[in-house]
Design an enzyme around this catalytic site. Structure first.
Site, PDB file in Angstrom:
ATOM      1  N   ARG A 156      28.345  49.286  41.947  1.00 23.30           N
ATOM      2  CA  ARG A 156      28.941  50.317  42.452  1.00 23.30           C
ATOM      3  C   ARG A 156      27.977  51.615  42.954  1.00 23.30           C
ATOM      4  O   ARG A 156      28.538  52.353  43.948  1.00 23.30           O
ATOM      5  CB  ARG A 156      29.984  50.816  41.426  1.00 23.30           C
ATOM      6  CG  ARG A 156      31.287  49.695  41.668  1.00 23.30           C
ATOM      7  CD  ARG A 156      32.319  50.276  40.700  1.00 23.30           C
ATOM      8  NE  ARG A 156      33.591  49.660  40.914  1.00 23.30           N
ATOM      9  CZ  ARG A 156      34.478  49.322  40.086  1.00 23.30           C
ATOM     10  NH1 ARG A 156      34.290  49.782  39.233  1.00 23.30           N
ATOM     11  NH2 ARG A 156      35.526  48.467  40.509  1.00 23.30           N
ATOM     12  N   LYS A 182      49.755  37.388  38.313  1.00 19.36           N
ATOM     13  CA  LYS A 182      50.816  37.982  38.060  1.00 19.36           C
ATOM     14  C   LYS A 182      51.627  37.924  39.311  1.00 19.36           C
ATOM     15  O   LYS A 182      51.155  38.871  40.343  1.00 19.36           O
ATOM     16  CB  LYS A 182      50.824  39.309  37.538  1.00 19.36           C
ATOM     17  CG  LYS A 182      50.484  39.416  35.923  1.00 19.36           C
ATOM     18  CD  LYS A 182      50.848  40.622  35.176  1.00 19.36           C
ATOM     19  CE  LYS A 182      51.051  40.294  33.844  1.00 19.36           C
ATOM     20  NZ  LYS A 182      51.355  41.536  33.384  1.00 19.36           N
ATOM     21  N   GLY A 207      39.401  42.034  41.761  1.00 23.41           N
ATOM     22  CA  GLY A 207      38.189  42.221  40.701  1.00 23.41           C
ATOM     23  C   GLY A 207      37.777  40.879  40.378  1.00 23.41           C
ATOM     24  O   GLY A 207      36.566  40.366  40.486  1.00 23.41           O
ATOM     25  N   GLY A 250      42.994  47.371  43.212  1.00 23.65           N
ATOM     26  CA  GLY A 250      44.366  48.003  43.103  1.00 23.65           C
ATOM     27  C   GLY A 250      44.475  48.523  44.534  1.00 23.65           C
ATOM     28  O   GLY A 250      45.729  48.515  45.212  1.00 23.65           O
TER      29      GLY A 250
HETATM   30  P1  ADP Z   1      42.334  39.584  40.914  1.00 23.11           P
HETATM   31  O1  ADP Z   1      41.732  40.352  40.042  1.00 23.11           O
HETATM   32  O2  ADP Z   1      41.475  38.570  41.974  1.00 23.11           O
HETATM   33  O3  ADP Z   1      43.404  40.291  41.702  1.00 23.11           O
HETATM   34  P2  ADP Z   1      44.372  38.357  38.975  1.00 23.11           P
HETATM   35  O4  ADP Z   1      43.557  39.604  38.082  1.00 23.11           O
HETATM   36  O5  ADP Z   1      45.514  38.620  39.584  1.00 23.11           O
HETATM   37  O6  ADP Z   1      43.217  38.416  40.205  1.00 23.11           O
HETATM   38  O7  ADP Z   1      43.970  36.906  38.206  1.00 23.11           O
HETATM   39  C1  ADP Z   1      42.805  36.613  37.732  1.00 23.11           C
HETATM   40  C2  ADP Z   1      43.229  35.716  36.565  1.00 23.11           C
HETATM   41  O8  ADP Z   1      44.021  34.723  36.796  1.00 23.11           O
HETATM   42  C3  ADP Z   1      41.949  34.835  36.137  1.00 23.11           C
HETATM   43  O9  ADP Z   1      41.458  35.618  34.971  1.00 23.11           O
HETATM   44  C4  ADP Z   1      42.360  33.718  36.106  1.00 23.11           C
HETATM   45  O10 ADP Z   1      41.582  32.732  35.113  1.00 23.11           O
HETATM   46  C5  ADP Z   1      43.685  33.733  35.877  1.00 23.11           C
HETATM   47  N1  ADP Z   1      44.441  32.485  36.500  1.00 23.11           N
HETATM   48  C6  ADP Z   1      44.585  32.076  37.576  1.00 23.11           C
HETATM   49  N2  ADP Z   1      45.246  30.800  37.565  1.00 23.11           N
HETATM   50  C7  ADP Z   1      45.368  30.486  36.457  1.00 23.11           C
HETATM   51  C8  ADP Z   1      46.052  29.157  35.771  1.00 23.11           C
HETATM   52  N3  ADP Z   1      46.678  28.249  36.507  1.00 23.11           N
HETATM   53  N4  ADP Z   1      46.117  29.231  34.311  1.00 23.11           N
HETATM   54  C9  ADP Z   1      45.580  30.534  33.551  1.00 23.11           C
HETATM   55  N5  ADP Z   1      45.023  31.392  34.145  1.00 23.11           N
HETATM   56  C10 ADP Z   1      45.013  31.465  35.454  1.00 23.11           C
HETATM   57 MG    MG Z   2      42.250  40.879  38.125  1.00 29.35          MG
END
Ligand code: ADP
Ligand code: MG
Length: 398
Positions: A36, A202, A355, A378
């Site tokens: 960053r 989520k 992230g 976000g």
């Molecule tokens: P980002 O930060 O890219 O927006 P998220 O925070 O929504 O992504 O989600 C990332 C997390 O989701 C990771 O820690 C990953 O391990 C978890 N994840 C994704 N698919 C699965 C799954 N099938 N079972 C358990 N955890 C999962």
């Molecule tokens: Mg995340």
């Protein structure tokens, strides 16, 4: 389109530059990843070449409006000084007499870093008096902190009106400008076909993005743990053992009614299942119609990988947010790796947001091959939801 530092006269001017220096640190305060800080160097060099008087401001962690040495930006000043190759003066506060005096004395072509903005309650409350105090002496306000642009705080939004009141300008830094351009193009005029890949943990957090992008994308691919509540809402059996927040099933039902008005979306057709989250766990592949009741899904299966990478191969623009599985455990990383690799091998414009997705792409060695990795988790999602970001709105239009 917002004005940038390239559109205003900054030579010898007093600048206030909001940056995102919310860097990860270990227990003893050592910076574990200075990406960053490095990402702001092009903006800072551009400003220094024009002899600007730069005052940098940032937040670090969540000190909740109180001074807390754990969250001091002092180590950031030291690292920035190394990277920039010139002195960075650190001030123990972000407002007050010491700051005013330092700004009055400041010579052209020098850099000051202020202490953590969030040591004051007024920052997150967007308090007018605090915002006015921050704006002191500022002739040009620059926002280069895309990661904080979805918050209406004193340093990202509130202080701008005080700068303008005194005839000052408010513009984007180079990093902010790149984010607005790339994400703006993706929303407004992407080269088609546009493929959007959504995964991660989520549904609740991402339902707004999916609802907005389903109209814009040529194909929407859904993976990761986000798929399970949607599959459950469709009546597929035995999703509950997998990562699935019961509160997300309601949201998935709502999303499903939006999705059902469209045909351009896909869910996984198979999954990788296991009985525990461990490197040496036994894995089996099942169709989403036949998940066994005692196993949990950790990744997309080979049939889904094949289908999704085929779609990616035909794309001209790709946006990816959210890993396809629990990639942090090696045995469950294949789906995420296959998608990352397909993006890396594609000649499409490839944009990665989020992230954990960004971390996966870096960790797997595909970062250099992407067109753009967004610096704002976000903020990038809110932007793609079609929401106005206060930190962007506050800047002057071209
Ligand atoms: P980002 O930060 O890219 O927006 P998220 O925070 O929504 O992504 O989600 C990332 C997390 O989701 C990771 O820690 C990953 O391990 C978890 N994840 C994704 N698919 C699965 C799954 N099938 N079972 C358990 N955890 C999962
Ligand atoms: Mg995340």
């Amino acid at each position: 389109m917002k004005k940038t530092i390239q559109d205003v006269d900054i030579t010898n001017k007093h600048l206030f530059v909001r940056v995102d220096y919310n860097v990860p640190q270990d227990e003893s305060g050592h910076i574990t990843d200075d990406a960053r800080i490095r990402e702001t160097l092009p903006t800072l060099r551009y400003l220094l070449e024009r002899n600007a008087k730069i005052v940098l401001a940032a937040h670090l962690g969540r000190p909740k409006g109180k001074r807390n040495e754990k969250y001091t930006l002092k180590p950031v000043a030291a690292r920035l000084q190394e990277l920039l190759g010139q002195p960075v003066q650190f001030l123990n506060d972000c407002i007050g007499d010491e700051v005013v005096a330092a700004r009055e004395r400041q010579r052209a072509g020098t850099v000051i870093l202020l202490e953590n903005l969030r040591f004051h309650e007024g920052e997150e409350k967007n308090d007018a008096e605090f915002a006015r105090a921050l704006s002191v002496a500022t002739e040009v306000y620059v926002n280069d902190a895309f990661g904080a642009a979805h918050r209406a705080h004193a340093s990202t939004a509130g202080m701008v009106s005080f700068v303008k009141e005194r005839g000052g300008a408010a513009v984007a830094g180079l990093l902010m400008a790149k984010e607005i351009e790339v994400l703006g193009n993706l929303l407004m005029n992407p080269v088609r076909p546009l493929v959007v890949i959504m995964g991660g943990a989520k549904v609740g957090d991402k339902i707004g993005v999916i609802s907005n992008l389903i109209d814009k994308a040529d194909t929407l691919l859904i993976g990761g743990a986000m798929a399970y509540p949607i599959l459950k809402a469709m009546g597929k059996p035995n999703m509950d053992k997998s990562l699935l927040d019961p509160a997300d099933v309601d949201k998935a039902n709502k999303l499903l009614s939006t999705l059902q008005a469209h045909t351009n979306w896909r869910l996984p057709t198979d999954g990788l299942l296991t009985d525990r989250d461990a490197e040496d766990a036994r894995v089996e592949f099942y169709s989403v119609d036949n998940f066994p009741p005692d196993l949990r899904a950790m990744d997309i299966g080979p049939e889904t990988i094949q289908a999704y990478t085929d779609v990616i191969r035909g794309a001209k623009t790709i946006f990816w947010n959210g890993p396809m599985g629990r990639f942090e455990t090696k045995s469950f990383a294949n789906g995420t790796r296959a998608i990352a690799q397909a993006l890396a091998e594609s000649d499409a414009t490839t944009v990665v947001g989020g992230g954990d997705s960004a971390a996966a792409v870096h960790q797997m060695g595909f970062a250099e091959a992407m067109s753009h990795i967004s610096t704002g988790g976000g903020a990038s999602l809110e932007f793609l939801e079609g929401k106005e970001l206060p930190g962007v709105v506050a800047l002057e239009d071209k």
